[in-house]
Structures are given as C-alpha cells and as structure tokens.
Design an enzyme around this catalytic site. Structure first.
Site, short mmCIF file in Angstrom:
data_model
loop_
_atom_site.label_atom_id
_atom_site.label_comp_id
_atom_site.label_asym_id
_atom_site.label_seq_id
_atom_site.Cartn_x
_atom_site.Cartn_y
_atom_site.Cartn_z
N HIS A 547 -44.36 21.92 1.45
CA HIS A 547 -45.50 22.78 1.79
C HIS A 547 -45.10 23.82 2.85
O HIS A 547 -45.87 24.11 3.75
CB HIS A 547 -46.67 21.93 2.30
CG HIS A 547 -47.18 20.96 1.29
ND1 HIS A 547 -48.01 19.91 1.60
CD2 HIS A 547 -46.98 20.89 -0.04
CE1 HIS A 547 -48.28 19.22 0.51
NE2 HIS A 547 -47.67 19.79 -0.50
C1 FAD Z 1 -41.66 19.67 -5.75
C2 FAD Z 1 -42.92 20.26 -5.20
C3 FAD Z 1 -44.09 19.50 -5.18
C4 FAD Z 1 -45.28 20.03 -4.67
N1 FAD Z 1 -46.44 19.32 -4.81
C5 FAD Z 1 -47.61 19.94 -4.54
C6 FAD Z 1 -48.86 19.35 -4.90
O1 FAD Z 1 -48.91 18.26 -5.48
N2 FAD Z 1 -50.00 20.02 -4.61
C7 FAD Z 1 -49.98 21.23 -3.99
O2 FAD Z 1 -51.05 21.78 -3.72
N3 FAD Z 1 -48.83 21.81 -3.64
C8 FAD Z 1 -47.65 21.21 -3.93
N4 FAD Z 1 -46.48 21.85 -3.66
C9 FAD Z 1 -46.53 23.12 -2.92
C10 FAD Z 1 -47.03 24.32 -3.71
O3 FAD Z 1 -46.66 24.22 -5.06
C11 FAD Z 1 -46.49 25.60 -3.07
O4 FAD Z 1 -46.89 25.65 -1.72
C12 FAD Z 1 -47.02 26.85 -3.74
O5 FAD Z 1 -46.77 26.82 -5.12
C13 FAD Z 1 -46.36 28.08 -3.11
O6 FAD Z 1 -46.92 29.24 -3.64
P1 FAD Z 1 -46.33 30.66 -3.27
O7 FAD Z 1 -47.09 31.66 -4.05
O8 FAD Z 1 -46.30 30.80 -1.79
O9 FAD Z 1 -44.80 30.63 -3.72
P2 FAD Z 1 -44.16 30.23 -5.13
O10 FAD Z 1 -45.16 29.59 -6.01
O11 FAD Z 1 -42.91 29.51 -4.84
O12 FAD Z 1 -43.83 31.65 -5.80
C14 FAD Z 1 -42.81 32.51 -5.43
C15 FAD Z 1 -42.29 33.18 -6.69
O13 FAD Z 1 -41.51 34.32 -6.33
C16 FAD Z 1 -40.34 34.35 -7.12
N5 FAD Z 1 -39.33 35.10 -6.38
C17 FAD Z 1 -38.74 34.74 -5.21
N6 FAD Z 1 -37.88 35.68 -4.82
C18 FAD Z 1 -37.91 36.67 -5.75
C19 FAD Z 1 -37.24 37.90 -5.89
N7 FAD Z 1 -36.35 38.34 -4.98
N8 FAD Z 1 -37.50 38.67 -6.99
C20 FAD Z 1 -38.40 38.25 -7.91
N9 FAD Z 1 -39.07 37.07 -7.83
C21 FAD Z 1 -38.83 36.30 -6.75
C22 FAD Z 1 -40.00 32.88 -7.30
O14 FAD Z 1 -39.11 32.68 -8.37
C23 FAD Z 1 -41.37 32.28 -7.50
O15 FAD Z 1 -41.77 32.30 -8.85
C24 FAD Z 1 -45.28 21.34 -4.14
C25 FAD Z 1 -44.11 22.11 -4.17
C26 FAD Z 1 -42.94 21.59 -4.69
C27 FAD Z 1 -41.72 22.46 -4.73
#
Ligand code: FAD
Ligand code: NAG
Ligand code: NAG
Length: 612
Positions: A547
C-alpha cells in the site's frame, strides 16, 4: 535464486491439473469472445496532439481516461507500460502466483537495517502491476475505503478532500452486488462501473474469525460505512467470481469511444516542459523500440503510481535540485519529489495450525473438480481472494480516541508454507536457511494466519533515481521502523499479541487452532513471547502489504508538497499527478479503492477547470 521452473514442473499436482487448465482456457476464450465488454484495442498510430495525455492505466489512470472521454470533443491518449491482463490474473484464487511474472515491475527495496531480515540481502519485495489495470490486476481485491478521519486530516491542508467531500466519489464508482450492504444507501451505491461483492467461497474458519472478534469485544460490521472498527468478511472488487480490475471496470466498457486511444507497452520516458513558460507540453515515450513525442493541448496527468510517478517527474526535471543535478537533468521545479514514502508494514509469517481441513493446499485448490467448478459455476476455492477470508480493524493501547483503529488484520486460510512453497519462496526471496528450518516442515498442511498491519506508520522513506535512464528501476528505501520513538514497531507488537489472543478464543479452539510455537530463526536470543521476541520476529518477517503512498504529496507548501489540492504540480502548468502518491498520509486501509476515488475526483476537477 533463479526461477524454480525445474521444481515447479517436477511438481506432480501441477501436471495433474493440466487437462483442467486446458478446459478452463477453452471456456475462458469462448467467454471472452462473446463478452460484450471485450478487450481494448492497442493504438499503434498517434496524432500529433491530444487534449489530454494520461500516463499509467492503473487504479487511478483507468478511471481518469474513462471520465475525461465522457466529454465528446476531448481527445485522450492513455499510455501504459504493460500489456493486457492474462487468464491467470483473472482468477482470484491465483492472486499469489502473479508476482515476479511479466505483469509485475518486480521491484525490491534497498537492504533494510531493521526490517526484512529474513529475506535475501535484507531486501523487501515490492510488487507493482505493469499491466493494463496496474496494481488492481495483482492485488488481493479487498474492497476498503479507509477511515473518515484520514480524509478529514488531509483536508486540514487540502480543501475539498474531507470525508464528506470524497464519499460521493466512492459511491459513484460502485456497483455493490450484496443487497444487505447495498441497502445502506448513505454509504453505498449500485450501477457504477466497479463491481463489488463478497467472494462466493468461504470456509467455516471465517466464522471462527468473526466470532473470535466478537469474543474480543469487537462488532461484526460493514467497515466501509458508519464505523470502521470491527470485523467483516471482505467485499471484493470481483465480478462473477473473476477479478474486476480497473481495466475491466473502466476501460473495456468504453473501448469503442472514438476519442480514446489506449497504447500499451508504451513506456513514458519524460514529460516535456517548456523551460520559459514552465508548462508541460508533450509526453515522450517508447513503443516497439521507437521513440514518440506527442503533444498535450490541455493537460498531462501522471498516474504511474507511488514508485513510478516520482521517477517520471524526476526524469522530467521536477525534484530535489541537487539530486537531479547529480544526473545532469535540467531543473524545472525544485520540489520534494520522492520524499514522504509510507507503507503499511506488516508481520506476514505468523502461523497457526488446525485440525480441520480448511487451509489452502495444492490438492484443495488445483484439482480437476475444483478447476471445472470454477470454470462452469464461477464457484469454489478459486474465487477466494488468495485465501483472504476476513479483515478487521482494531485499536491498540496507542490508538487515538474514537473510531480510528491503528491495526488492520488480513485473515488468511494460508501461510507462507501453503502449497509446496515454491512460488512463495521465489516471490518473497525468503532465505533458504529460514525456509528450511521454520516453514518447510509445514508444507501443504492445514494452517491459517493473521497478518497484523500497521495502519499509520510514522517512518518515512524515499524514492530516488538510480540513473537518468528511464528503463532503470528507481532506488526504493522505505526506511521501515526508523521513527524516533520506535512507535511503529511498538504498535505492531501490540497487534501481534492481539492476534495471538484472538487465536485462543473459544471460536478458534473449536477448529482445533494452535499457534506454531517454534522459535523463529534469528530470534533465539530473546525470551519467547516477550515484546522483544515479537519485535525480533517482526523485524525478520516484515512484509509490505503493498500500500505504498505519499511520494508526490498533496499540500499547500511547495517546500513539503509536490501537488496542490487540485493535484496540480506546484510551479508547473498543465501537469497533474493522480494516484496513491498524492496521499499526504496513507489511508487506514487497503489503497485500491481510494486510488479509484482519487481518479473520480480529479476528473471532476479537470472538467470544472476546462468546461466553463
Ligand atoms: C500484490 C498486491 C496486493 C494488494 N492487495 C490489495 C487489496 O487487496 N486491496 C486493495 O485495496 N489494495 C491492494 N493493493 C494495493 C493497490 O492495488 C494499489 O495501491 C493501487 O492499485 C495503486 O494504484 P495506483 O493508481 O496508485 O498505481 P498502479 O495501479 O500501480 O498504476 C500505475 C500504472 O502506471 C504504469 N506505469 C508506471 N510507469 C510508467 C511509465 N513510465 N510509462 C507508462 N506507464 C507507466 C504501471 O505499469 C501501472 O499500470 C495491493 C497491491 C499489490 C501489488
Ligand atoms: C469524439 O467522439 C464523438 C462521438 O462520441 C464524435 O462525435 C466526435 O467527432 C469526436 N471528436 C473528435 C475530436 O474526434
Ligand atoms: C462447487 O462449488 C460449490 C460452491 O462452493 C460447492 O457447493 C460445490 O460442492 C462445488 N462442487 C464441486 C464438484 O466441487
């Protein structure tokens, strides 16, 4: 450790399931073929200019791309470094098999001095989704919103982010399919893009968990409504027994909108900023070995997540002046990018044994009848959230007054030694000597665990560049358990002792539950079951619950914050950050749904600016 391929393929139970996986694949592809919400198409030609460019199609980015293309005359380009979801990522019961595959960035932290001591080189594993849908494709799907006080605290410095302000955005996304929860209309919604429901499969163990909580003085309640403190069977971001990622929820249904272009396997290298006007004008990215530079007429929204958003800003000249200077990157804005890194650190290795057949084992999860049942009826163990059957929020003696718990539990009918442990060892990098001494004797037996999770850490880490090469992983240093007063460790020790007490309730006695009381390797010098012993155990088997947040902090003061309350980067025009990195303090719960809420909210702020 190299991939244990030889070991995996030498494993009989995996081969025995092979015909069933073939059948699953056939059913799956026919379903995909007929699915009205089929997969998106990948853009291969680009216009010179779009109105908006969204970088990262994760939990937040997918929502932003959806909401902005509700405006007919806005052209939007969505760039995603990864490819599309796989048939394995669709199956909730296989969530633990996705890490360190090609849909994971497979990051590791730098060696920690007081944490992750049980893992190779004292480095903690940090999975992050590199796929359409981002980390919502790798996660365990627990639907949680955090605590009201979290948002009210954000709002002290960030007008518009109080709980009352953000609640409508949680409801906007939501399609809650459990009537007993959806009926509470003040807090829940139906008809949104994001399907939310309880997993179909549970074992009687979860009843013991809920009952045990009641014995300890906690209520069984919907922890996403009036109050958070309590025990519940989690709701999940799942649909018909399959994962409901943000790609499935927010992108597939709108894939035919003519003004939305989605480009996968497109790695953003940097944002082009005009040094004279300090305005973001274009995105530079790489696809299929070619470099493209595409202009943004109105705005660029960076949604690359807590690790990659700060990396991309730094590569674009936004960050600490001296740090960027050391890589020869021209400075566009001197801001504390990559500071304020926070994570919910947890104890992941506590094992309880039982004499009932309820644990995750290979025979129980990967047999032919189980796979067929999943394929045909969307039922059975493979619909479970990787074995996560219960969640709870409790208060230790250090918690503030009122309903603001400081520990969360994930109750899982599996442990590191469930299955043969091969994937697990490879995923976590747990040291061989520790594995062999502590976990190996338990393989494929009936076990459960509670993962005590620290909700409001005081320790702060950093993300920094390792290089000015956009392909290089950034330097991740969470600095776990480094707060001055040692409160992070003390609080987690209380959480661990509560877990032990919960395991001794009448409800857990009835399933023959017993704590696995072998001394953890490396902690032999501590008197068992004292606070110091638990502290040692926690420092060894520290587990990120994934997280991570805070590295492009939202706040009014550019000395301590990167974006303002409209998520605009301080001092740079036409550029916002929207994802978990903007959280001033990580919320007191899982972060996927808060990331989705951030996407809903920023989209309305963007519309409010441009649609007048
Ligand atoms: C194993 C695991 C289990 C989890 N379990 C839970 C759960 O049960 N419940 C819950 O609520 N949360 C859970 N989480 C946390 C939650 O999924 C994340 O906090 C959330 O998805 C993050 O969202 P975000 O939009 O910040 O980033 P992300 O969803 O990580 O999105 C970032 C995106 O940007 C892309 N990206 C990065 N750099 C570049 C670049 N230079 N050019 C183009 N694209 C790029 C990445 O590939 C990715 O697709 C878990 C996470 C993990 C990894
Ligand atoms: C955007 O899509 C709408 C249909 O939804 C279409 O009428 C319009 O011409 C498109 N605009 C652009 C700029 O392509
Ligand atoms: C299929 O799953 C359902 C629901 O979990 C269960 O009741 C049923 O017994 C299962 N059938 C088989 C053949 O495993």
């Amino acid at each position: 450790m190299p991939p244990p391929a030889a070991q995996i393929f030498g494993n009989l139970s995996v081969w025995a399931s092979f015909p069933a996986f073939v059948l699953y694949y056939l059913f799956y592809s026919s379903f995909e073929f007929n699915d009205p919400e089929g997969r998106v198409t990948d853009t291969t030609t680009f216009l010179n200019e779009y109105d908006f460019i969204v970088i990262g199609a994760g939990s937040t980015g997918a929502v932003v791309a959806n909401r902005l293309t509700e405006v007919d005359d806005w052209k939007v380009l969505l760039l995603e470094a990864g490819g599309d979801e796989t048939i394995v990522s669709d199956v909730p019961g296989l969530a633990h098999h996705l890490q360190r595959t090609n849909i994971d960035w497979s990051y590791k932290t730098v060696p920690q001095s007081g944490a992750c001591l049980a893992f190779n080189d004292n480095r903690c594993i940090w999975p992050r989704g590199k796929v359409l849908g981002g980390s919502s494709v790798l996660n365990y799907m627990v639907y949680a919103r955090g605590n009201k006080n979290d948002y009210d605290q954000w709002a002290l410095d960030n007008p518009g982010w109080s709980y009352d302000d953000v609640l409508p955005y949680f409801i906007k996304s939501e399609d809650n399919r459990n009537p007993y929860i959806a009926a509470n209309k003040k807090y829940h919604g139906t008809g949104g893009y994001l399907t939310v429901q309880e997993p179909e499969y549970k074992t009687p163990l979860v009843t013991a968990f809920i009952q045990g909580g009641v014995e300890m003085g906690y209520e069984n309640r919907d922890c996403n409504a009036e109050k958070q403190t309590g025990f519940m069977i989690p709701q999940a971001t799942s649909r018909r027994g399959a994962r409901c990622s943000t790609a499935k929820a927010f992108l597939r249904p709108i894939r035919k909108r003519p003004n939305l272009s989605i480009s996968m396997r497109s790695l953003a290298h940097r944002i082009v900023i005009d040094p004279a006007t300090k305005r973001a004008t274009a995105a530079r990215f790489e696809k299929g070995g070619k470099i493209y530079q595409v202009k943004a007429k109105k705005e660029i929204i960076v949604s690359a997540g807590t690790v990659n958003s700060p990396q991309l800003l730094m590569l674009s000249g936004i960050g600490h002046a001296d740090h960027l200077g050391s890589f020869g990157i021209p400075l566009m804005a001197d801001l504390p990018v990559g500071d304020n890194l926070q994570d919910h650190i947890a104890l992941g290795g506590m094992v309880f044994r039982m004499d009932q057949p309820f644990g995750v084992t290979e025979a129980r999860y990967y047999s032919i009848p189980v796979i067929l049942n999943y394929t045909i009826n969307a039922a059975g163990p493979l619909t479970s959230l990787g074995g996560t059957e219960g969640v709870a929020w409790i208060k230790t003696k250090y918690a503030p007054e009122g309903d603001w718990p400081d520990i969360q539990y994930h109750f899982v009918s599996a442990t590191p030694a469930s299955e043969s442990g091969l994937f697990f060892r490879y995923n976590t990098g747990v040291r061989d000597d520790i594995w062999n001494a502590y976990y190996q004797p338990l393989v494929n037996t009936d076990m459960w665990q509670l993962i005590p999770t620290l909700l409001r850490p005081l320790s702060r880490g950093t993300i920094r560049l390792a290089s000015n090469d956009p392909h290089a992983a950034p330097v991740i240093d969470p600095k776990y358990f480094t707060d001055d007063a040692g409160m992070d460790l003390k609080t987690l020790i209380e959480g661990t002792k509560f877990a032990l007490a919960l395991s001794k309730t009448e409800a857990f006695r009835q399933v023959g539950s017993k704590f696995y009381d072998k001394i953890f390797p490396g902690c032999e010098n501590f008197t068992p079951w004292t606070d110091d012993y638990w502290g040692c155990f926690i420092r060894h088997y520290s587990t990120a619950i994934y997280h991570m947040a805070g590295t492009c902090k939202m706040g009014s003061d550019p000395a301590t914050a990167v974006v303002d309350s409209k998520l605009k980067v301080h001092g740079i025009g036409g550029l916002r950050v929207a994802d978990c990195s903007i959280m001033p303090n990580v919320v007191s719960g899982n972060t996927n749904v808060p990331a989705i809420m951030i996407g809903e909210k920023v989209s309305d702020m963007i519309k409010a600016l441009w649609l007048i």
